[in-house]
Design a protein around this motif. Structure first.
Motif, PDB file in Angstrom:
ATOM      1  N   THR A 117     -15.875  39.712   5.774  1.00  0.00           N
ATOM      2  CA  THR A 117     -16.033  41.159   5.884  1.00  0.00           C
ATOM      3  C   THR A 117     -17.502  41.516   5.744  1.00  0.00           C
ATOM      4  N   SER A 129     -20.099  44.483   5.310  1.00  0.00           N
ATOM      5  CA  SER A 129     -20.190  45.902   4.974  1.00  0.00           C
ATOM      6  C   SER A 129     -21.656  46.273   4.935  1.00  0.00           C
ATOM      7  N   SER A 165     -17.503  48.823   7.437  1.00  0.00           N
ATOM      8  CA  SER A 165     -17.091  47.463   7.089  1.00  0.00           C
ATOM      9  C   SER A 165     -16.247  46.960   8.235  1.00  0.00           C
ATOM     10  N   HIS A 166     -16.347  45.676   8.459  1.00  0.00           N
ATOM     11  CA  HIS A 166     -15.521  45.107   9.521  1.00  0.00           C
ATOM     12  C   HIS A 166     -15.225  43.663   9.146  1.00  0.00           C
ATOM     13  N   THR A 167     -13.990  43.250   9.429  1.00  0.00           N
ATOM     14  CA  THR A 167     -13.584  41.895   9.079  1.00  0.00           C
ATOM     15  C   THR A 167     -13.519  41.024  10.328  1.00  0.00           C
ATOM     16  N   ILE A 203      -5.510  41.477   8.485  1.00  0.00           N
ATOM     17  CA  ILE A 203      -6.482  42.032   9.443  1.00  0.00           C
ATOM     18  C   ILE A 203      -5.801  43.068  10.329  1.00  0.00           C
ATOM     19  N   LYS A 237      -8.642  48.622   2.364  1.00  0.00           N
ATOM     20  CA  LYS A 237      -8.586  47.180   2.150  1.00  0.00           C
ATOM     21  C   LYS A 237      -7.116  46.819   1.976  1.00  0.00           C
ATOM     22  N   ALA A 274      -8.554  42.044   3.819  1.00  0.00           N
ATOM     23  CA  ALA A 274      -9.297  42.504   4.991  1.00  0.00           C
ATOM     24  C   ALA A 274      -9.692  43.947   4.753  1.00  0.00           C
ATOM     25  N   ARG A 275     -10.873  44.295   5.252  1.00  0.00           N
ATOM     26  CA  ARG A 275     -11.381  45.634   4.972  1.00  0.00           C
ATOM     27  C   ARG A 275     -11.932  46.253   6.237  1.00  0.00           C
ATOM     28  N   GLU A 276     -11.506  47.436   6.507  1.00  0.00           N
ATOM     29  CA  GLU A 276     -12.061  48.183   7.634  1.00  0.00           C
ATOM     30  C   GLU A 276     -12.543  49.519   7.099  1.00  0.00           C
ATOM     31  N   SER A 298     -16.423  47.188  16.272  1.00  0.00           N
ATOM     32  CA  SER A 298     -15.436  46.678  15.325  1.00  0.00           C
ATOM     33  C   SER A 298     -14.161  46.271  16.040  1.00  0.00           C
TER      34      SER A 298
END
Lengths: 163, 405, 581
Positions: free
Chosen positions: C128, C130, C143-145, C173, C316, C502-504, C533
Motif C-alpha cells: 500500500t 500512501s 492510498s493505493h494497494t 483488495i 482499510k 488493503a487500503r484505498e 489507482s
C-alpha cells in the motif's frame, strides 16, 4: 563466640547476657536464703513481681493435656467464662426444642410437604449478559463447522497487466 | 488691543495689561488653567481670597492654644526657632524668584538684556514688601496671644532688612570667590576654574552662561549662602571665607534637585533624539527597547513632522521621535524579559482554532507544594530510618581477625 | 500558557477559507495532480524493478525518500511567486509503503537499522502506497494497494502477469476497491440527492448521511468476508485539517464516519441479539459521547453530506474468511521493542513519522532540540513530517538519479543520514515533552473472541493507552464488554494472528452548482480513480450478493456514476505525464 576485643563483637547480646546473669544470680541467692520475695518498700508494692500471675491457671476446665507457658489475660478468661454460659444455655434450649418436636411428631404423624426452594438466580450484570450473547455467537459459528463457499463465479478486478 | 487669554479680558493700554499680568488673580487663573479648570472672574476670586483669610484667622489661634497646653518650654523654644528658620527660607526663596523673574524678563525682551539694578531692586522690594506684609499680618495676629513671637518676627524682619542693605551686586567680571576684577567675563571664568575649581558642568548644553554665573553671584551676594552646602554666613565676606577654606567653589551637580536648580540655563533638547533624558525630566525611564520594530517606521514619519509634540497618555510619555518613555515606578515591568509572542502561521492558527482539548492545569499550586513537601519529608524519614537500620546489620558472614589480614 | 485564536479569526480560518471557489478549487486540483503524479511515479519505480526487471531495485526506505523528494521538488515550483504565492505548501502525508499486514505509518528513515529485514518486497505481497500533499492547506491524500506478482510471461510483445492474485489478499483488495468506489458514488449522489436510489432514503428524506455510508461499507465488507479495520474513516476535511493529527488534536465539528472495534462488537451483538435489551445495547450511537467534554469533537454518524465540502474516503479492509472462529480485527502498535528477539521475521520498526502538537508549549533544554523544533515549525506547517525532510539536501536531485544512476546521489543520501542522526538526538526531547506526537506503525491482527470473553478484567474500563491516542469518544475499544485498550493490547501479545490489509484512500471535492466547469454540480475526485489507482489483477471467490435490495441499489448507484450524461457527474484529476516532470 567472638572475643571481647573483636571489632564485630555483639555488644548488645553480651550486655544483655551479663545483665540477665547477674539478675538470675541474685535471684538464686535470695532463693537459697529462703527469701522468696525481694524486699519491698511497702506491702502494696508489686515491683519486681512477675507481670502475670495466671500461668495457665484457668480452673474452669479439668486439667488435661499439656501445660503451656501461655498466660491468659483477665479479659480473656472472663470472655471464656461468658461464652461457656451461653453455650450451656443454648444446649438447654435445643434439648427443650427437641423434646417439643418429638412430642409434636408423636401427636400428629403428618407428612411434610416437600419444600420447593426458590433457587434465586443471581442477577446477571450487564457485562455478563453481553458476554453470554457473544458466547452464543461463538457457539453458533462453531456448529456451522463447514464454511459454505460462495456459489457463482466470484469477482475479478483489473486485467492481465502489471498496473 | 491688549488681551489676556487666560482670564479672557481686554485692555485698552499695554500698561493695564502688564499690571493685570502681575496680579494675583491672573496667577491664580494661570494655575487653574494648568489644572485644566476654567478661569474665574475677579469677584469670585476676591470672595475666595476673603474666605481663605477668614479661615486662617479662625484656625491659627486655636491651634496655638491647643498645642501650648502640651508643649514644654524647651520644645516651644525649639519650635519657634524652626518657624523662624522657615520664614528665613521663604524670604530667600522670594529673592531667588525675583532674580529669576528679572532674568526671564531680560530674555523676553531682548533689547533690555541688561536690567538696571534699580529696577530689579524695586521689583525685589515690592515682593519683599508683600512678604513682609504677610509676615507682619501674621505677627499681628499672634501678638494677641504671644509676646515672645513678636520679637522673633521682628528679628527675621531685621535680618531681611540687613540682608537687603548688605546686598552686594557681584558684576560678571568679578570673581565670585576672591573679588578680583577682570577685564572681561571669560577671563573671570577661566580664573575661577583654574584657581578655585569652579567647574561649570555640561558646558555643551549650556545656553546662558552669564545667567548661571549671575545666579551664583546672587546666591553669594544677596543670600550669603554657600553654593555647595547649607552654610549661611553673616556677610558676603564670611561666606567667601567659608567657601575658600572648605573649597566649596564648585557648582553641585549630582543630586536631582541640584540639577533642577540650574536647569533653566541649559538646553538639552538636542539630546532628545538619542534619548539621554538627563536632567530636566529625570523621573522618566526609557523603554525604547520595547518596540524596536515600531521605531523605524515612526522615525521616518518624524522627519516629515518635526513639530509633533510629545504627549503623555498617563502611563507612558510618547516622544516625537517615536520613543516611548515609561515611568520609573513601572521599571520592574519594563525590565521583565518576556518571551516574545508566538506568531502562528495560518496552518497553526487553524489547528489551534479547531482545537477543543482542555489541557490540564495545576488546580491549586499551594496544595501541590504542600503535598510535595510532605513527600519530601516522608522520603527523608525513610532514608534516615534505613540508614540507622543499616548500622546494625552484620554483613560479615565469618569472623575475620583484622590482625591476621 | 494557552494559545488562542480570536473568534473572528476563527470564523475566517474555519469557514470563509473553506468555501469552495475558483482559486480554492485550483489549489485542490493542483494538490491532487501532484499526489496523483507522485503515485504514478512510485508505481512505475516498483513496477520497473519488480516486474519488468529494469532500473535499480530500491529499498523501502529509499522509495519513501525518493517519493518525498518527488513531492517536495514538484511543489517547489508551484504557487511560488506573484500574487498567488502561498506561504505554506508541502507534503501532507509522507510517503509510506505498507506491506501486507502493516496498517500504516511504515516509512522508515534511510538510516533505520531495524527495518533492514523488510527492505524488499516478496512475490505475492500486497503493498500500500500512501502519500499526500497540500497547497495552502488544501490537501489531497491518497492510498493505493498494489500486488507484487511473480515473474510475468511475454504476451503480445509485453510482459504480463501469469494470473490474478487469489486468496484472502485478493478478497481484501477487491472489497476495499469496491467500497471506496461505492462511497465516492454515494458522496457524488449527495450533490444530486434526487438521483439517490429510493431504498437509501431515510426518515430525513433523500440525503446522504453518515449511517448510510457505514451501512453500505459494512455490507460490502460482509459480502467479501472482510472486516473494516479500526481507524478507517470517511470524513470531511478542511483547510489544514485533513485528519493528520487525529487523536492528538480534538478537532471541533468533526464530521465523519469512523470505524472502530466498538462497531465490530456491536455487529457481533446484533447477530446474537434476541432480547430487546441487547438490541438497545448494540445500538451504535448510544455509547458515543461519553467521557469527553466536547460533543462536537466526537465523531457520530448522524451527519448529512452537503455540497461544498471535501471528503477523504480512507477505507482499510481485512479478510477474515480463513478463520473458522469469531474474532475481532484490531490493531497492534509496533514500538521499536516489540518482539525484540532473534526472530528475524517479526516486524520491529521504529516510528519515523511525527506530527507537531501546537497546543503544548515548553522551553526545551538541549540546543539541538530547540534547533530541530525551530526547523520543524518553520518548514513543516501542521502536517506530519519525517526527519529526512529537515535535511539540507532534501529534496534529492531525482534527475541525477535517473540520468546517472543511484550511485550519483549516494553522497547526498549519506549527508541526509548524518543530519537525521543529529536531528534524532533533538527529537527525543521534543517527543518526551509531547511537543510532537509519533505516528505509530501498526499491524492488523485478528484476535479470537473467546480470548476476550475468557479474560479476567478486574480493572474494568480504566486505563487508556496514552501511546495510542484515539479520537475523542473512542477511547474504549470495547465499551459494551468494558475492555480497555490496555487490556486489549495485553491480549494481542499472545493470542492474535497477523492478517493482511488493503487500503484505498481518495480525496473528493463536492463542487456545488455554478463553480464547477460544466455548470452542473460535480464531484471532483482529486486522488485515486481509474488512471492512477487501477486495481491490480485479482480474483476473489466471493461476490456482491445481488439478491439483497441494498446491493441492488448500490449497483444501480455505481451505474449512475458511470453514466456521464444523466448520472452522477464525477471528474477525476489526471496525473501529469512523467516525461514532463
Amino acid at each position: 563466640m567472638p572475643s571481647r576485643n573483636s571489632i564485630n563483637k555483639p555488644k548488645d547480646t553480651i550486655n544483655q547476657a551479663r545483665k540477665r546473669a547477674s539478675v538470675s544470680r541474685k535471684r538464686a541467692a535470695r532463693a537459697r536464703n529462703g527469701e522468696f520475695a525481694p524486699a519491698r518498700s511497702s506491702e502494696a508494692s508489686t515491683s519486681g513481681l512477675p507481670k502475670s500471675t495466671a500461668l495457665a491457671l484457668y480452673n474452669g476446665a479439668s486439667q488435661s493435656g499439656v501445660l503451656t507457658t501461655k498466660t491468659l489475660s483477665k479479659k480473656r478468661s472472663q470472655k471464656i467464662e461468658r461464652n461457656k454460659k451461653y453455650i450451656a444455655r443454648r444446649k438447654l434450649d435445643e434439648e427443650r426444642l427437641l423434646i417439643d418436636a418429638q412430642a409434636n411428631a408423636e401427636e400428629s404423624m403428618h407428612v411434610d410437604d416437600e419444600v420447593v426452594k426458590q433457587v434465586e438466580e443471581p442477577k446477571k450484570s450487564k457485562i455478563n449478559t453481553i458476554k453470554d450473547a457473544l458466547w452464543s455467537v461463538i457457539e453458533d459459528r462453531s456448529t456451522e463447522s463447514l464454511i459454505v463457499d460462495s456459489t457463482g463465479e466470484g469477482t475479478t478486478l483489473g486485467g492481465p497487466s502489471f498496473f | 488691543m491688549y488681551t489676556c487669554n487666560t482670564c479672557s479680558l481686554q485692555f485698552p493700554t499695554a500698561e493695564d495689561q502688564r499690571v493685570h499680568m502681575k496680579s494675583d488673580w491672573h496667577r491664580y487663573n494661570l494655575k487653574r488653567r494648568v489644572a485644566n479648570l476654567p478661569a474665574i472672574n475677579e469677584a469670585l476670586f476676591l470672595e475666595k481670597v476673603s474666605k481663605l483669610t477668614i479661615n486662617e484667622e479662625e484656625e491659627t489661634p486655636r491651634k496655638e492654644v491647643k498645642n501650648n497646653k502640651q508643649i514644654t518650654k524647651k520644645e516651644q523654644r525649639r519650635i519657634e526657632k524652626e518657624a523662624l528658620l522657615e520664614k528665613k527660607k521663604q524670604l530667600l526663596e522670594i529673592a531667588k524668584q525675583n532674580m529669576l523673574k528679572s532674568y526671564h524678563e531680560g530674555t523676553l525682551n531682548e533689547t533690555n538684556k541688561v536690567i538696571t539694578s534699580e529696577k530689579k531692586e524695586t521689583i525685589v522690594k515690592e515682593e519683599e514688601e508683600v512678604a513682609k506684609l504677610s509676615i507682619s499680618e501674621e505677627s499681628k495676629e499672634e501678638k494677641k496671644d504671644e509676646v515672645e513671637n513678636l520679637t522673633d518676627d521682628q528679628l527675621a524682619e531685621r535680618i531681611m532688612e540687613e540682608k537687603l542693605k548688605n546686598k552686594v551686586e557681584i558684576p560678571l567680571e568679578v570673581c565670585l570667590f576672591c573679588n578680583k576684577k577682570f577685564p572681561y567675563f571669560d577671563a573671570c571664568i577661566t580664573h575661577m576654574h583654574k584657581n578655585h575649581g569652579f567647574y561649570i558642568p555640561e558646558q555643551k548644553y549650556l545656553v546662558d552662561k552669564e545667567g548661571l554665573v549671575r545666579y551664583m553671584g546672587e546666591k553669594i551676594g544677596l543670600g550669603n549662602v554657600c553654593v555647595v552646602c547649607d552654610f549661611q554666613g553673616r556677610s558676603i565676606e564670611a561666606v567667601r571665607a567659608h567657601m575658600l577654606s572648605k573649597n566649596h567653589c564648585r557648582i553641585p551637580y549630582e543630586e536631582e534637585d541640584e540639577k533642577l536648580e540650574i536647569s533653566q540655563f541649559y538646553d538639552f533638547s538636542s539630546t532628545y533624539d538619542d534619548i539621554s533624558f538627563g536632567d530636566d525630566d529625570g523621573d522618566w525611564e526609557d523603554v525604547e527597547g520595547e518596540d524596536v520594530g515600531d521605531d523605524d517606521v515612526e522615525e521616518e514619519e518624524e522627519e516629515d513632522l518635526p513639530q509633533q509634540v510629545s504627549y503623555n497618555d498617563g502611563v507612558e510619555l510618547h516622544l516625537p521621535n517615536g520613543t516611548r518613555v515609561g515611568h520609573r515606578s513601572l521599571a520592574r515591568y519594563y525590565r521583565q524579559n518576556l518571551r516574545p509572542d508566538q506568531v502562528l502561521t495560518e496552518g497553526q492558527g487553524t489547528v489551534i482554532a479547531a482545537e477543543s482539548r482542555h489541557l490540564m492545569t495545576i488546580a491549586d499550586r499551594g496544595a501541590l507544594l504542600e503535598k510535595k513537601r510532605i513527600w519530601k519529608n516522608e522520603k527523608h524519614h525513610q532514608d534516615r530510618d534505613d540508614r540507622r537500620a543499616a548500622k546494625f546489620i552484620n554483613n560479615q558472614p565469618h569472623y575475620r581477625d583484622q590482625l591476621l589480614q | 500558557m494557552e494559545l488562542a485564536v480570536a473568534p473572528q479569526d476563527q470564523d475566517i480560518l474555519l469557514r470563509t477559507k473553506n468555501v469552495i471557489n475558483e482559486s480554492v478549487l485550483n489549489k485542490y486540483r493542483l494538490a491532487g495532480q501532484v499526489s496523483q503524479t507522485a503515485l504514478t511515479y512510485l508505481t512505475k519505480l516498483i513496477n520497473d524493478s519488480y516486474h519488468l526487471n529494469q532500473g535499480p531495485k530500491l529499498t523501502t526506505a529509499e522509495l519513501c525518500l525518493v517519493g518525498d523528494s518527488f513531492l517536495a521538488s514538484y511543489l517547489e515550483n508551484v504557487y511560488k511567486s506573484g500574487v498567488n504565492s502561498v506561504n505554506e505548501k508541502g507534503i501532507a502525508q509522507p510517503v509510506t509503503i505498507d506491506v501486507n499486514s502493516v496498517n500504516g505509518g511504515f516509512g522508515p528513515e534511510i538510516d533505520d537499522e531495524e527495518s533492514k529485514n523488510f527492505q524488499y518486497f516478496e512475490i505475492g505481497d500486497i503493498v500500500t502506497i500512501s502519500l499526500g500533499c497540500h497547497i495552502d492547506g488544501y490537501t489531497a491524500n491518497l492510498s493505493h494497494t498494489l500486488v507484487i506478482y511473480p515473474p510475468g510471461e511475454e504476451k503480445d510483445g509485453e510482459l504480463r502477469p501469469t494470473g490474478p492474485l487469489l486468496g484472502n489478499k485478493a478478497d481484501t483488495i477487491i472489497a476495499a476497491h469496491i467500497a471506496n468506489e461505492a462511497v465516492i458514488n454515494l458522496l457524488g449522489a449527495a450533490l444530486t440527492p434526487e438521483k439517490l436510489p429510493s431504498i437509501f432514503n431515510n426518515n430525513v428524506g433523500s440525503v446522504v448521511t453518515g449511517s448510510l455510508i457505514r451501512q453500505i461499507v459494512d455490507e460490502i465488507a460482509t459480502n467479501f468476508k472482510c472486516v473494516v479495520v479500526p481507524g478507517s474513516r470517511v470524513r470531511r476535511i478542511r483547510r489544514f485539517l485533513a485528519g493528520q493529527s487525529e487523536g492528538v488534536v480534538a478537532e471541533k465539528e468533526y464530521k465523519g464516519v469512523v470505524w472502530s472495534e466498538a462497531d465490530q462488537e456491536a455487529s457481533l451483538l446484533e447477530k446474537a441479539s434476541t432480547s430487546q435489551e441487547l438490541i438497545t445495547l448494540s445500538d451504535k450511537q448510544n455509547l458515543r459521547g461519553k467521557g469527553i467534554n466536547q460533543v462536537s469533537a466526537i465523531p457520530t454518524d448522524d451527519f448529512v453530506v452537503t455540497p461544498g465540502e471535501v471528503y477523504i474516503v480512507d477505507l482499510k479492509l481485512a479478510s477474515i474468511a480463513e478463520f473458522n472462529e469469531v474474532g475481532l480485527v484490531t490493531l497492534e502498535t509496533l514500538d521499536g521493542y516489540t518482539g525484540k528477539n532473534h526472530d528475524k521475521d517479526s516486524i520491529n520498526i521504529k516510528p519515523s513519522i511525527f506530527v507537531r502538537d501546537f497546543a503544548i508549549q515548553h522551553t526545551l533544554k538541549l540546543r539541538t532540540s530547540r534547533q530541530t523544533l525551530n526547523k520543524i515549525d518553520k518548514t513543516r506547517s501542521v502536517y506530519p513530517f519525517k526527519l529526512a525532510h529537515l535535511s539540507e539536501k532534501f529534496p534529492l536531485d531525482l534527475k541525477k538519479l535517473h540520468v546517472e544512476g543511484p550511485e550519483s546521489i549516494k553522497s547526498d543520501i549519506d549527508l541526509v543520514k548524518k543530519e537525521i542522526r543529529n536531528a534524532r538526538l533533538g527529537l527525543s526531547e521534543i517527543i518526551n515533552h509531547h511537543l510532537a506526537a509519533t505516528k505509530n506503525v501498526q499491524v492488523v491482527k485478528f484476535l479470537p473472541l473467546h480470548h476476550i470473553l475468557n479474560t479476567a478484567n478486574p480493572t474494568g474500563t480504566h486505563g487508556f493507552d496514552a501511546a495510542n491516542p484515539t479520537l475523542p469518544g473512542l477511547e474504549l475499544p470495547l465499551p459494551r464488554l468494558g475492555v480497555s485498550s490496555l487490556k486489549l493490547k495485553a491480549l494481542l501479545k499472545k493470542n492474535s494472528i497477523v492478517i493482511p490489509v488493503a487500503r484505498e484512500q481518495s480525496t473528493v471535492v463536492l463542487v456545488q452548482q455554478g463553480i464547477s466547469t460544466g455548470g452542473r454540480p460535480e464531484l471532483l475526485r482529486l486522488t485515486g480513480g481509474s488512471k492512477t489507482s487501477k486495481p491490480s489483477w485479482v480474483h476473489s471467490n466471493y461476490q456482491l450478493d445481488e439478491s439483497k435490495d441494498i446491493i441492488k441499489s448500490l449497483l444501480q448507484l455505481i451505474k449512475l456514476g458511470q453514466d456521464k450524461r444523466f448520472g452522477i457527474n464525477i471528474r477525476e484529476t489526471q496525473p501529469v505525464k512523467l516525461e514532463h516532470v
